[in-house]
Design a protein around this motif. Structure first.
Motif, PDB file in Angstrom:
ATOM      1  N   ALA A  85       0.770  -1.251   0.055  1.00 60.65           N
ATOM      2  CA  ALA A  85       0.022  -0.092  -0.078  1.00 60.65           C
ATOM      3  C   ALA A  85       1.043   1.299   0.019  1.00 60.65           C
ATOM      4  CB  ALA A  85      -1.061   0.079   1.248  1.00 60.65           C
ATOM      5  N   CYS A  86       2.136   1.040   0.416  1.00 58.34           N
ATOM      6  CA  CYS A  86       2.966   2.242   0.478  1.00 58.34           C
ATOM      7  C   CYS A  86       3.397   2.898  -0.950  1.00 58.34           C
ATOM      8  CB  CYS A  86       4.305   1.902   1.152  1.00 58.34           C
ATOM      9  SG  CYS A  86       4.230   1.502   3.054  1.00 58.34           S
ATOM     10  N   ALA A  87       2.941   1.932  -1.953  1.00 53.90           N
ATOM     11  CA  ALA A  87       3.308   2.613  -3.364  1.00 53.90           C
ATOM     12  C   ALA A  87       1.701   3.165  -3.611  1.00 53.90           C
ATOM     13  CB  ALA A  87       3.436   1.316  -4.416  1.00 53.90           C
ATOM     14  N   GLY A  88       0.669   3.146  -2.804  1.00 54.80           N
ATOM     15  CA  GLY A  88      -0.510   3.669  -3.328  1.00 54.80           C
ATOM     16  C   GLY A  88      -0.463   4.909  -3.700  1.00 54.80           C
ATOM     17  N   PHE A  89       0.450   5.925  -3.132  1.00 50.63           N
ATOM     18  CA  PHE A  89       0.181   7.383  -3.534  1.00 50.63           C
ATOM     19  C   PHE A  89       0.461   7.507  -5.055  1.00 50.63           C
ATOM     20  CE2 PHE A  89       2.642  10.952  -4.342  1.00 50.63           C
ATOM     21  CZ  PHE A  89       1.849  12.046  -4.334  1.00 50.63           C
ATOM     22  N   TRP A  90       1.798   6.760  -5.546  1.00 52.24           N
ATOM     23  CA  TRP A  90       2.182   6.666  -6.928  1.00 52.24           C
ATOM     24  C   TRP A  90       0.971   6.043  -8.060  1.00 52.24           C
ATOM     25  CZ3 TRP A  90       5.498   9.769  -6.090  1.00 52.24           C
ATOM     26  CH2 TRP A  90       6.604   9.872  -5.205  1.00 52.24           C
ATOM     27  N   SER A  91       0.448   5.264  -7.519  1.00 49.16           N
ATOM     28  CA  SER A  91      -0.725   4.502  -8.011  1.00 49.16           C
ATOM     29  C   SER A  91      -2.080   5.435  -8.312  1.00 49.16           C
ATOM     30  CB  SER A  91      -1.285   3.141  -7.389  1.00 49.16           C
ATOM     31  OG  SER A  91       0.055   2.393  -7.341  1.00 49.16           O
ATOM     32  N   ALA A  92      -2.205   6.058  -7.081  1.00 53.45           N
ATOM     33  CA  ALA A  92      -3.345   6.961  -7.232  1.00 53.45           C
ATOM     34  C   ALA A  92      -2.986   8.304  -8.276  1.00 53.45           C
ATOM     35  CB  ALA A  92      -3.744   7.554  -5.837  1.00 53.45           C
ATOM     36  N   LEU A  93      -1.793   8.566  -8.434  1.00 51.23           N
ATOM     37  CA  LEU A  93      -1.433   9.635  -9.307  1.00 51.23           C
ATOM     38  C   LEU A  93      -1.790   9.059 -10.632  1.00 51.23           C
ATOM     39  CD1 LEU A  93       2.196  10.730  -8.076  1.00 51.23           C
ATOM     40  CD2 LEU A  93      -0.011  12.144  -8.007  1.00 51.23           C
ATOM     41  N   ALA A  94      -1.476   7.870 -11.142  1.00 48.98           N
ATOM     42  CA  ALA A  94      -1.774   7.263 -12.507  1.00 48.98           C
ATOM     43  C   ALA A  94      -3.470   7.306 -12.772  1.00 48.98           C
ATOM     44  CB  ALA A  94      -1.626   6.017 -12.562  1.00 48.98           C
ATOM     45  N   GLY A 141       8.514   4.180 -12.264  1.00 50.25           N
ATOM     46  CA  GLY A 141       9.394   3.269 -11.675  1.00 50.25           C
ATOM     47  C   GLY A 141       9.233   3.052  -9.870  1.00 50.25           C
ATOM     48  N   LEU A 142       8.847   4.239  -9.209  1.00 49.49           N
ATOM     49  CA  LEU A 142       8.558   4.221  -7.915  1.00 49.49           C
ATOM     50  C   LEU A 142       7.605   3.161  -7.563  1.00 49.49           C
ATOM     51  CD1 LEU A 142       8.543   8.254  -7.398  1.00 49.49           C
ATOM     52  CD2 LEU A 142      10.350   6.415  -6.253  1.00 49.49           C
ATOM     53  N   CYS A 143       6.429   3.175  -8.356  1.00 56.50           N
ATOM     54  CA  CYS A 143       5.213   1.999  -8.024  1.00 56.50           C
ATOM     55  C   CYS A 143       6.012   0.692  -8.228  1.00 56.50           C
ATOM     56  CB  CYS A 143       4.323   2.464  -8.911  1.00 56.50           C
ATOM     57  SG  CYS A 143       2.775   1.412  -8.685  1.00 56.50           S
ATOM     58  N   GLU A 193      10.361   3.171 -17.865  1.00 55.50           N
ATOM     59  CA  GLU A 193      10.474   3.383 -16.395  1.00 55.50           C
ATOM     60  C   GLU A 193      11.542   4.031 -16.241  1.00 55.50           C
ATOM     61  OE1 GLU A 193      11.414   0.221 -12.857  1.00 55.50           O
ATOM     62  OE2 GLU A 193       9.895  -0.225 -14.333  1.00 55.50           O
ATOM     63  N   ARG A 194      11.882   5.006 -15.235  1.00 51.72           N
ATOM     64  CA  ARG A 194      12.974   5.872 -14.984  1.00 51.72           C
ATOM     65  C   ARG A 194      13.431   5.441 -13.537  1.00 51.72           C
ATOM     66  NH1 ARG A 194      12.037  11.978 -17.023  1.00 51.72           N
ATOM     67  NH2 ARG A 194      13.957  12.200 -15.358  1.00 51.72           N
ATOM     68  N   PRO A 195      14.798   5.238 -13.155  1.00 45.62           N
ATOM     69  CA  PRO A 195      14.989   5.158 -11.927  1.00 45.62           C
ATOM     70  C   PRO A 195      15.082   6.337 -11.082  1.00 45.62           C
ATOM     71  CG  PRO A 195      17.170   5.330 -13.374  1.00 45.62           C
ATOM     72  CD  PRO A 195      15.882   5.146 -14.420  1.00 45.62           C
ATOM     73  N   VAL A 196      14.800   6.159  -9.825  1.00 45.24           N
ATOM     74  CA  VAL A 196      14.817   7.137  -8.807  1.00 45.24           C
ATOM     75  C   VAL A 196      16.337   7.735  -8.873  1.00 45.24           C
ATOM     76  CG1 VAL A 196      15.547   5.945  -6.968  1.00 45.24           C
ATOM     77  CG2 VAL A 196      14.174   7.920  -6.463  1.00 45.24           C
ATOM     78  N   ALA A 197      16.124   9.336  -8.703  1.00 46.95           N
ATOM     79  CA  ALA A 197      17.293   9.968  -8.843  1.00 46.95           C
ATOM     80  C   ALA A 197      17.944   9.822  -7.662  1.00 46.95           C
ATOM     81  CB  ALA A 197      17.161  11.377  -9.024  1.00 46.95           C
ATOM     82  N   PRO A 198      19.252   9.094  -7.054  1.00 46.65           N
ATOM     83  CA  PRO A 198      19.655   8.842  -5.856  1.00 46.65           C
ATOM     84  C   PRO A 198      19.920  10.292  -5.182  1.00 46.65           C
ATOM     85  CG  PRO A 198      21.234   8.387  -7.334  1.00 46.65           C
ATOM     86  CD  PRO A 198      20.091   8.686  -8.227  1.00 46.65           C
ATOM     87  N   LEU A 199      19.751  10.205  -3.890  1.00 44.03           N
ATOM     88  CA  LEU A 199      20.181  11.194  -3.205  1.00 44.03           C
ATOM     89  C   LEU A 199      21.491  11.507  -3.140  1.00 44.03           C
ATOM     90  CD1 LEU A 199      18.002  10.819   0.211  1.00 44.03           C
ATOM     91  CD2 LEU A 199      17.748  12.465  -1.505  1.00 44.03           C
ATOM     92  N   ASP A 200      21.994  12.735  -3.225  1.00 45.35           N
ATOM     93  CA  ASP A 200      23.341  13.038  -3.182  1.00 45.35           C
ATOM     94  C   ASP A 200      23.687  13.989  -1.849  1.00 45.35           C
ATOM     95  OD1 ASP A 200      22.154  15.403  -4.233  1.00 45.35           O
ATOM     96  OD2 ASP A 200      23.382  15.234  -6.091  1.00 45.35           O
ATOM     97  N   GLN A 201      22.757  14.248  -1.248  1.00 42.80           N
ATOM     98  CA  GLN A 201      22.940  14.926  -0.202  1.00 42.80           C
ATOM     99  C   GLN A 201      21.503  14.940   0.718  1.00 42.80           C
ATOM    100  OE1 GLN A 201      23.094  19.229  -1.501  1.00 42.80           O
ATOM    101  NE2 GLN A 201      21.025  19.197  -2.446  1.00 42.80           N
ATOM    102  N   THR A 202      21.830  15.460   1.983  1.00 44.40           N
ATOM    103  CA  THR A 202      20.833  15.328   2.889  1.00 44.40           C
ATOM    104  C   THR A 202      19.627  16.272   2.369  1.00 44.40           C
ATOM    105  OG1 THR A 202      21.794  17.193   4.185  1.00 44.40           O
ATOM    106  CG2 THR A 202      22.171  14.696   4.900  1.00 44.40           C
ATOM    107  N   VAL A 203      18.355  15.761   2.668  1.00 46.14           N
ATOM    108  CA  VAL A 203      17.007  16.347   2.476  1.00 46.14           C
ATOM    109  C   VAL A 203      16.366  16.504   3.691  1.00 46.14           C
ATOM    110  CG1 VAL A 203      14.908  16.408   1.105  1.00 46.14           C
ATOM    111  CG2 VAL A 203      17.095  15.476   0.013  1.00 46.14           C
ATOM    112  N   VAL A 204      15.963  17.922   3.941  1.00 46.58           N
ATOM    113  CA  VAL A 204      15.397  18.115   5.105  1.00 46.58           C
ATOM    114  C   VAL A 204      13.743  18.349   5.020  1.00 46.58           C
ATOM    115  CG1 VAL A 204      14.881  19.863   6.969  1.00 46.58           C
ATOM    116  CG2 VAL A 204      17.344  19.405   6.057  1.00 46.58           C
TER     117      VAL A 204
END
Length: 617
Positions: free
Chosen positions: A266-275, A289-291, A354-365
């Motif tokens: 269900a944690c993918a539900g947000f990405w699914s709901a966008l579609a 890709g996230l879904c 499908e596109r890969p997630v952009a990996p974090l390269d720094q902290t995100v607040v």
């Protein structure tokens, strides 16, 4: 062995790359439920374990929750062979004279939750669930839905459940008083903070219920209804997507955090709901890709019983981590992930590569949930302060640890009278008798200064702890200033990593440090000039305490604090790269100067989560 626990998973072997793959996954997950439908098809009873609500409500849960996936599947043209069972089940479940009647609602009730799935399915598929009913069955169904909506729903995402029932009534042409609907829509807006973030009610919790409930239902509403609320839900989802994508690692794992994790994908539900809502909050290939990566992450997990029925648990069957509202049918909220099946093959969600997630390269607040998201070579670690949940079992472990990881999850404790044997991963525990213990449950204050989190909390009224969490990827640093009127035993843990059989792992403990090295993972904790000496220990954690794997190792530091003020500081690391250990382990970051940390705390901003007005005593 005759039983391969991962092989019993209906997702095993499914590449989960295409719409057809997702359709096959849905049916594969549903089919194991068929033997458990009752004679009259109104109830699905999956096991003997109980939730706090009555058995008929639990049986309705097993019946209704698969509709979150089955309805969009059929709306998108998929063939489901058992709609006759669902139509018969609805007729019998809402008939007071039938032995499989779901029961009359007399107040706030679990049935309110499950009828939302029925409302959604009726709105999408009246030809499957309404048209086949006799006039008497239709009257019973309408009477049941009108009866339930007169009661007050819980002060959280539950308010959407009545709204979904109301949408169904609208689609079926049933007259009713719409003023409570508008009232609930306004009350739901009261949970909105800013920048796409909600609270799930006026409590200090901002967890997966924001994406897979608040936004999920709002996006469904935005497709089925055209009004000002729908417009706002879409605008908020656009904002939220920018932050929520950071809760997912490159391999598709999401951050295990908060309650109800037995709902799994269900944690993918947000990405699914966008579609479903046709809302390109991120490029479609990235949403896809996230879904799908998240679904693929589950494909090798032993998350089902031998018959393929989803278990209560997360990475494996585990009642210990569950909530008191989890019955055998609860995990089927996971079917929320199948909303993209409502849109056709030509939709850009499916047509885009499908596109890969952009990996974090720094902290995100992320100020609203009180998180600092930290990149860690394929893992995502969230440093956390400001949230709590004292209503539910293991609320401290689910909300108030210092760090959460997509790879290492978190652990719940199995015995509150076992200070010597506690896991205490990503926590510091205090004890005044070496038997019972206290951990961070709630914060009196939680603030952010740049990417540094500060909190003040009280394990006892006469003990105050001030904690700073400082990212230094792949490490993070913790500093605690403790003021106590009596001596205390302490234990502080790093991350929990999988433990192998036959004592095959490397465990090293010394004065001031401890680490464990397994088949693929390394976890370590180093003291950083604390004012009291600390001894290292690698804890063989009690089994079935970690959410992802059943047996774990946790490096710890333990000490006895004197009366007065003490400083504890440490650096913590966990990585899936044992080859990097020789260079990383000796190079722990230094502890920040306590005066500098005090100055940061003075300049910081309050975490939004802690400002909830409805805090429980």
């Amino acid at each position: 062995m005759t039983y391969d626990p991962a092989g019993a998973n209906p997702l095993a072997g499914n590449p989960l790359e295409t719409r057809a793959d997702m359709q096959r996954a849905l049916l594969g997950l549903f089919d194991p439920l068929l033997p458990y439908f009752s004679t009259g098809n109104a109830r699905v009873r999956l096991d003997a374990a109980a939730a706090h609500f009555d058995r008929s409500a639990a049986d309705l849960e097993g019946f209704a929750r698969p509709l979150w996936g089955l309805a969009p599947f059929a709306a998108g043209g998929g063939h489901f062979a058992h709609w006759d069972r669902y139509a018969e089940g609805i007729a019998n479940g809402t008939d007071p004279d039938h032995p499989e009647y779901w029961g009359t609602i007399h107040g706030r009730d679990q049935r309110m939750v499950e009828l939302a799935a029925l409302g959604f399915a009726l709105a999408l598929l009246p030809e499957k669930l309404w048209d086949p009913l006799s006039p008497r069955a239709r009257d019973n169904l309408v009477a049941y839905l009108l009866h339930v909506r007169q009661f007050d729903y819980a002060e959280n995402n539950w308010k959407f459940f009545r709204i979904l029932v109301d949408i169904a009534l609208d689609r079926l042409g049933v007259a009713y008083d719409r003023s409570p609907t508008e009232q609930y829509l306004e009350e739901l807006d009261g949970f909105y903070i800013a920048d796409g973030w909600y609270r799930d009610g006026n409590f200090r919790r901002i967890d997966h219920y924001i994406p897979f409930a608040m936004h999920f239902y709002g996006l469904i509403y935005s497709r089925l209804v055209e009004d000002e609320h729908a417009r706002r839900y879409r605008e908020r989802a656009l904002l939220f997507a920018e932050d929520f994508r950071h809760w997912f690692a490159e391999d598709g794992a999401t951050l295990p955090f908060g309650r109800s994790l037995t709902y799994r994908f269900a944690c993918a539900g947000f990405w699914s709901a966008l579609a479903f809502a046709d809302l390109e909050a991120l490029p479609w290939g990235e949403i896809k890709g996230l879904c799908l990566r998240h679904l693929r992450w589950w494909a090798d997990k032993p998350m089902t019983h031998r018959d393929g029925v989803l278990s209560i648990g997360y990475g494996y069957p585990n009642l210990l981590m569950s909530e008191n509202y989890n019955s055998g049918g609860s995990p089927y909220w996971a079917f929320k992930a199948f909303l993209p099946l409502a849109v056709g093959e030509e939709h850009p969600f499916w047509a885009s590569p499908e596109r890969p997630v952009a990996p974090l390269d720094q902290t995100v607040v992320q100020r609203h949930p009180g998180m600092v998201m930290m990149p860690c070579k394929g893992d995502v670690v969230a440093l956390v302060s400001g949230q709590e949940n004292r209503q539910m079992r293991f609320g401290s472990e689910k909300y108030a640890k210092f760090a959460y990881s997509t790879r290492y999850g978190f652990s719940v404790e199995s015995d509150e009278r076992a200070f010597a044997g506690g896991a205490f991963d990503s926590m510091v525990a205090f004890s005044d008798d070496a038997i019972h213990y206290r951990v961070r449950e709630t914060n009196e204050e939680a603030r952010l200064a740049g990417n540094v989190l500060f909190s003040r909390w009280f394990p006892w009224p006469d003990v105050v702890v001030e904690t700073w969490l400082v990212p230094s990827s792949p490490w993070h640093v913790r500093v605690h200033r403790i003021t106590t009127s009596r001596p205390l035993f302490t234990a502080e843990g790093g991350f929990a990593i999988p433990r192998r059989d036959m004592e095959a792992d490397t465990l090293v403990a010394a004065r001031g440090s401890a680490y464990a090295m397994g088949a693929e993972d390394f976890s370590g904790i180093r003291d950083l000039a604390s004012t009291v000496p600390r001894d290292g220990l690698v804890q063989k954690a009690p089994p079935n305490t970690n959410l992802i794997v059943a047996k774990t190792l946790v490096p710890q530091l333990r000490a006895t604090l004197p009366t007065g003020q003490s400083i504890l500081a440490c650096a913590v690391i966990a990585i899936r790269d044992t080859g990097a250990v020789p260079s990383l382990w000796p190079s722990a970051p230094a502890a920040p100067d306590i005066a500098e940390l005090d100055a940061l705390a003075e300049q910081s901003k309050t975490v939004s989560a802690i400002k909830a007005p409805g805090r429980l005593p």
